[in-house]
Design a protein around this motif. Sequence first.
Motif, PDB file in Angstrom:
ATOM      1  N   GLY A   1       0.898  -1.272   0.063  1.00  0.00           N
ATOM      2  CA  GLY A   1      -0.112  -0.085   0.082  1.00  0.00           C
ATOM      3  C   GLY A   1       0.875   1.265   0.041  1.00  0.00           C
ATOM      4  N   GLY A   2       1.749   1.446   0.774  1.00  0.00           N
ATOM      5  CA  GLY A   2       2.512   2.663   0.993  1.00  0.00           C
ATOM      6  C   GLY A   2       3.782   2.573  -0.038  1.00  0.00           C
ATOM      7  N   MET A   3       4.114   3.870  -0.325  1.00  0.00           N
ATOM      8  CA  MET A   3       5.093   4.202  -1.082  1.00  0.00           C
ATOM      9  C   MET A   3       6.634   3.486  -0.341  1.00  0.00           C
ATOM     10  SD  MET A   3       6.875   7.683  -2.598  1.00  0.00           S
ATOM     11  CE  MET A   3       5.437   8.086  -3.656  1.00  0.00           C
ATOM     12  N   PHE A   4       6.644   3.534   0.991  1.00  0.00           N
ATOM     13  CA  PHE A   4       7.952   3.200   1.576  1.00  0.00           C
ATOM     14  C   PHE A   4       7.870   1.758   2.185  1.00  0.00           C
ATOM     15  CE2 PHE A   4       7.689   7.737   1.521  1.00  0.00           C
ATOM     16  CZ  PHE A   4       8.651   8.155   0.783  1.00  0.00           C
ATOM     17  N   GLY A   5       6.685   1.100   1.970  1.00  0.00           N
ATOM     18  CA  GLY A   5       6.425  -0.167   2.499  1.00  0.00           C
ATOM     19  C   GLY A   5       6.774  -1.373   1.668  1.00  0.00           C
ATOM     20  N   GLY A   6       6.897  -1.263   0.504  1.00  0.00           N
ATOM     21  CA  GLY A   6       7.473  -2.429  -0.489  1.00  0.00           C
ATOM     22  C   GLY A   6       8.500  -1.996  -1.199  1.00  0.00           C
ATOM     23  N   LEU A   7       8.987  -3.132  -2.140  1.00  0.00           N
ATOM     24  CA  LEU A   7      10.217  -2.948  -2.690  1.00  0.00           C
ATOM     25  C   LEU A   7      10.602  -1.662  -3.430  1.00  0.00           C
ATOM     26  CD1 LEU A   7       9.977  -6.414  -4.450  1.00  0.00           C
ATOM     27  CD2 LEU A   7      11.416  -5.863  -2.663  1.00  0.00           C
ATOM     28  N   SER A   8       9.429  -0.896  -3.659  1.00  0.00           N
ATOM     29  CA  SER A   8       9.806   0.420  -4.413  1.00  0.00           C
ATOM     30  C   SER A   8      10.358   1.309  -3.499  1.00  0.00           C
ATOM     31  CB  SER A   8       8.540   0.959  -5.177  1.00  0.00           C
ATOM     32  OG  SER A   8       7.408   0.960  -4.050  1.00  0.00           O
ATOM     33  N   GLY A   9       9.550   1.355  -2.197  1.00  0.00           N
ATOM     34  CA  GLY A   9      10.112   2.117  -1.324  1.00  0.00           C
ATOM     35  C   GLY A   9      11.608   1.899  -0.668  1.00  0.00           C
ATOM     36  N   LYS A  10      12.086   0.389  -0.566  1.00  0.00           N
ATOM     37  CA  LYS A  10      13.285   0.082  -0.097  1.00  0.00           C
ATOM     38  C   LYS A  10      14.229   0.714  -1.322  1.00  0.00           C
ATOM     39  CE  LYS A  10      11.712  -3.760   2.540  1.00  0.00           C
ATOM     40  NZ  LYS A  10      11.769  -5.395   2.681  1.00  0.00           N
ATOM     41  N   LEU A  11      13.879   0.489  -2.459  1.00  0.00           N
ATOM     42  CA  LEU A  11      14.555   0.775  -3.844  1.00  0.00           C
ATOM     43  C   LEU A  11      15.016   2.144  -3.831  1.00  0.00           C
ATOM     44  CD1 LEU A  11      16.023   0.269  -6.488  1.00  0.00           C
ATOM     45  CD2 LEU A  11      13.888   0.475  -7.629  1.00  0.00           C
ATOM     46  N   LEU A  12      13.978   3.172  -3.444  1.00  0.00           N
ATOM     47  CA  LEU A  12      14.393   4.566  -3.323  1.00  0.00           C
ATOM     48  C   LEU A  12      15.348   4.921  -2.072  1.00  0.00           C
ATOM     49  CD1 LEU A  12      13.360   7.569  -4.192  1.00  0.00           C
ATOM     50  CD2 LEU A  12      11.739   7.475  -2.254  1.00  0.00           C
ATOM     51  N   TRP A  13      15.117   4.479  -1.092  1.00  0.00           N
ATOM     52  CA  TRP A  13      16.167   4.673   0.061  1.00  0.00           C
ATOM     53  C   TRP A  13      17.711   4.197  -0.491  1.00  0.00           C
ATOM     54  CZ3 TRP A  13      15.329   8.443   3.034  1.00  0.00           C
ATOM     55  CH2 TRP A  13      13.806   8.905   3.345  1.00  0.00           C
ATOM     56  N   LEU A  14      17.603   3.065  -0.692  1.00  0.00           N
ATOM     57  CA  LEU A  14      19.053   2.270  -1.280  1.00  0.00           C
ATOM     58  C   LEU A  14      19.552   3.075  -2.240  1.00  0.00           C
ATOM     59  CD1 LEU A  14      18.238  -1.574  -1.222  1.00  0.00           C
ATOM     60  CD2 LEU A  14      19.353  -0.407   0.353  1.00  0.00           C
TER      61      LEU A  14
ATOM     62  N   VAL B   1      28.153  21.220  -0.877  1.00  0.00           N
ATOM     63  CA  VAL B   1      28.652  19.791  -1.535  1.00  0.00           C
ATOM     64  C   VAL B   1      27.504  18.998  -0.949  1.00  0.00           C
ATOM     65  CG1 VAL B   1      30.130  17.721  -1.587  1.00  0.00           C
ATOM     66  CG2 VAL B   1      30.803  20.201  -2.225  1.00  0.00           C
ATOM     67  N   LEU B   2      27.175  18.875   0.237  1.00  0.00           N
ATOM     68  CA  LEU B   2      26.188  17.922   0.981  1.00  0.00           C
ATOM     69  C   LEU B   2      24.823  18.577   0.444  1.00  0.00           C
ATOM     70  CD1 LEU B   2      25.548  15.763   3.239  1.00  0.00           C
ATOM     71  CD2 LEU B   2      25.403  18.013   4.723  1.00  0.00           C
ATOM     72  N   LEU B   3      24.373  19.645   0.331  1.00  0.00           N
ATOM     73  CA  LEU B   3      23.019  19.943  -0.064  1.00  0.00           C
ATOM     74  C   LEU B   3      22.993  19.541  -1.563  1.00  0.00           C
ATOM     75  CD1 LEU B   3      22.552  23.748   1.436  1.00  0.00           C
ATOM     76  CD2 LEU B   3      21.673  21.482   2.273  1.00  0.00           C
ATOM     77  N   LEU B   4      24.214  19.756  -2.336  1.00  0.00           N
ATOM     78  CA  LEU B   4      24.058  19.412  -3.632  1.00  0.00           C
ATOM     79  C   LEU B   4      23.821  17.763  -3.547  1.00  0.00           C
ATOM     80  CD1 LEU B   4      23.942  20.180  -6.633  1.00  0.00           C
ATOM     81  CD2 LEU B   4      26.337  20.299  -6.562  1.00  0.00           C
ATOM     82  N   SER B   5      24.703  17.069  -3.098  1.00  0.00           N
ATOM     83  CA  SER B   5      24.797  15.911  -2.959  1.00  0.00           C
ATOM     84  C   SER B   5      23.278  15.198  -2.928  1.00  0.00           C
ATOM     85  CB  SER B   5      25.593  15.027  -2.150  1.00  0.00           C
ATOM     86  OG  SER B   5      26.952  15.570  -2.377  1.00  0.00           O
ATOM     87  N   VAL B   6      22.562  15.728  -1.716  1.00  0.00           N
ATOM     88  CA  VAL B   6      21.104  15.345  -1.335  1.00  0.00           C
ATOM     89  C   VAL B   6      20.214  15.603  -2.314  1.00  0.00           C
ATOM     90  CG1 VAL B   6      19.356  15.805   0.349  1.00  0.00           C
ATOM     91  CG2 VAL B   6      21.795  15.455   1.182  1.00  0.00           C
ATOM     92  N   LEU B   7      20.219  16.841  -3.089  1.00  0.00           N
ATOM     93  CA  LEU B   7      19.392  17.264  -4.149  1.00  0.00           C
ATOM     94  C   LEU B   7      19.559  16.103  -5.255  1.00  0.00           C
ATOM     95  CD1 LEU B   7      19.554  20.959  -4.195  1.00  0.00           C
ATOM     96  CD2 LEU B   7      17.618  19.317  -3.323  1.00  0.00           C
ATOM     97  N   ILE B   8      20.714  15.871  -5.735  1.00  0.00           N
ATOM     98  CA  ILE B   8      21.086  14.632  -6.841  1.00  0.00           C
ATOM     99  C   ILE B   8      20.861  13.604  -6.442  1.00  0.00           C
ATOM    100  CG2 ILE B   8      23.016  13.720  -8.037  1.00  0.00           C
ATOM    101  CD1 ILE B   8      24.525  16.245  -8.028  1.00  0.00           C
ATOM    102  N   ALA B   9      20.933  13.009  -5.092  1.00  0.00           N
ATOM    103  CA  ALA B   9      20.585  11.926  -4.701  1.00  0.00           C
ATOM    104  C   ALA B   9      18.992  11.654  -4.951  1.00  0.00           C
ATOM    105  CB  ALA B   9      21.056  11.526  -3.459  1.00  0.00           C
ATOM    106  N   LEU B  10      18.281  12.528  -4.336  1.00  0.00           N
ATOM    107  CA  LEU B  10      16.671  12.470  -4.418  1.00  0.00           C
ATOM    108  C   LEU B  10      16.150  12.693  -5.659  1.00  0.00           C
ATOM    109  CD1 LEU B  10      15.975  14.730  -1.439  1.00  0.00           C
ATOM    110  CD2 LEU B  10      15.851  12.311  -1.284  1.00  0.00           C
ATOM    111  N   PHE B  11      16.879  13.589  -6.626  1.00  0.00           N
ATOM    112  CA  PHE B  11      16.426  13.575  -7.939  1.00  0.00           C
ATOM    113  C   PHE B  11      16.731  12.139  -8.854  1.00  0.00           C
ATOM    114  CE2 PHE B  11      17.205  14.755 -12.444  1.00  0.00           C
ATOM    115  CZ  PHE B  11      16.058  15.165 -12.949  1.00  0.00           C
ATOM    116  N   THR B  12      17.814  11.777  -8.494  1.00  0.00           N
ATOM    117  CA  THR B  12      18.035  10.623  -9.200  1.00  0.00           C
ATOM    118  C   THR B  12      17.341   9.316  -8.720  1.00  0.00           C
ATOM    119  OG1 THR B  12      20.423  11.326  -9.651  1.00  0.00           O
ATOM    120  CG2 THR B  12      20.086   8.856 -10.005  1.00  0.00           C
ATOM    121  N   ALA B  13      17.201   9.261  -7.322  1.00  0.00           N
ATOM    122  CA  ALA B  13      16.288   8.233  -6.788  1.00  0.00           C
ATOM    123  C   ALA B  13      15.086   8.111  -7.321  1.00  0.00           C
ATOM    124  CB  ALA B  13      16.466   8.082  -5.450  1.00  0.00           C
ATOM    125  N   THR B  14      14.441   9.312  -7.512  1.00  0.00           N
ATOM    126  CA  THR B  14      13.228   9.548  -7.859  1.00  0.00           C
ATOM    127  C   THR B  14      12.809   9.123  -9.427  1.00  0.00           C
ATOM    128  OG1 THR B  14      12.606  11.526  -6.246  1.00  0.00           O
ATOM    129  CG2 THR B  14      11.262  10.843  -8.136  1.00  0.00           C
TER     130      THR B  14
END
Length: 510
Positions: A32-45, A192-205
């Motif tokens: 049901g949830g975005m972070f409860g299945g394989l897709s959520g785990k894939l996003l965080w990983l 660099v940290l802020l840019l890395s987080v933005l890149i990571a979230l954008f790529t992960a999305t």
Amino acid sequence: MPVQDQGDNPSAETPAAGETARAPCPSAGMFGGMFGGLSGKLLWLTVVFIMLAEILIFFPSVASMRIRWLQDRLNTAAAAAIVIDGLQPVELPRALQKETLEATGTKAIVLRKDGTSRLLATTDMPTSVDEAYDLTDVPPATAIRDALDTLIFGGGRMIRVYGPVGDTNTGVEVVMKDRQLRTAMFAYSRNVLLLSVLIALFTATLIFFAINRILIGPIRRLTGSMQQFSSDPENPAHIYIGDGGRDELAVAGRNLTSMQMELQKTLKQQKNLAALGLAVSKINHDMRNILASAQLMSDRLVDVDDPMVKSFAPKLLRTIDRAVGYTTEVLSYGKASESAPRRRHIPLLELTQDVKDMLAIDPQSGIEFSEQIAADLKVDADGEQLFRVIHNLCRNALQALTAPGEGAPGAVRRITVAAQRVGSVVSITVDDTGPGMPLKARQNLFAAFRGSARSGGTGLGLTIARELVLAHGGTIALVEKPTVGTQFRIEIPDRPVSLEDYRSRTHIEK
């Protein structure tokens, strides 16, 4: 595949029970949830892995930033040093030296030229220097080490930095505090940290939506089909319908569809077996009583003086005895296996003649029955079970020869039972000149309810024959022959003789 009748489906009559047993929808619960299945785990990983990669890139990046910052200070100090050196022999006023040092962010500027060092500007000269750095040629490992040292321990130390001015032999040296350097490095690290987080979230999305469409979605469909099929495996609507792709998931979907269809066929066959067993068990009770009465009446035929009756009475009695025995063991097919063979050495020719009498071939049919068996050939087997095997094969052959429209006019129609002994193995062949076995029957040979060669048959005869032969440790197989017809070969080995039996038998003979 035919749709199941609602009257035969209990879940159709009781929707509440069906709804209780039905598996949950794949879009709810664990999916049901975005972070409860394989897709959520894939996003965080994905986020974690990108951040780890950014950390590995950060160390050489911040080290390079530190070198550039110090090089900029040297270049600024070098420009001022060249101007001051051009004013020689005039000495730069004290106030102007202070302004120059404040503009360059240093405490002292030293010019190295022609092998000599000259202090051009200084104010509040420190008594000692904590660290010295040469920017002439800095190895990457040394640059990373110095950068981490400044980040962790810097901020209040006095450092001396020196390096060349362009491509000349002139060098410049400055003395300064590392507070501004450390502040600049922290600001760079934060960016660099802020840019890395933005890149990571954008790529992960992006990866999340792509993988969710390509991988997670089909997996959810497969899982949902499995859950629905397990709740009601007899419902054809629950069979998975995949797409026509050629990737691994598409292949898995087609295999799942094939497996579910085969399982439905198997379940249908199991229901047929259960219904057959129930019907046979009902008939078996009354049939045994009828056969017992017939057996009592047949015993009286022995006392009749009619020669014709006397010749047929023993065969009739044996036939009824076999029928009584069959009704006793008629349900053995539904058990794990047939009863263990009670083996003894029996004359095979006599048993084959009993099979011929049981078939009762009409002399007007033109069908011949041939026995090519030596009179002294004996086989180590259970007589009743071997009789059932040969009788099933011969009966199938007779049905093939008497089927309407089979065989050319004037063609020889013959059933041949032949046997020979080779060492400790007796080989028996049952051959006929019929039309041969259809392809479907060959593909499902020895399979109950699927291996029948004629319309309306069950295929149980060959299945039972195979089980009985295997119980004797033998084999049964369909033999390819160049001529028309069907031929089965049965091979039954003798029982091994134990050493004690051999010694006792030898002792008795002596």
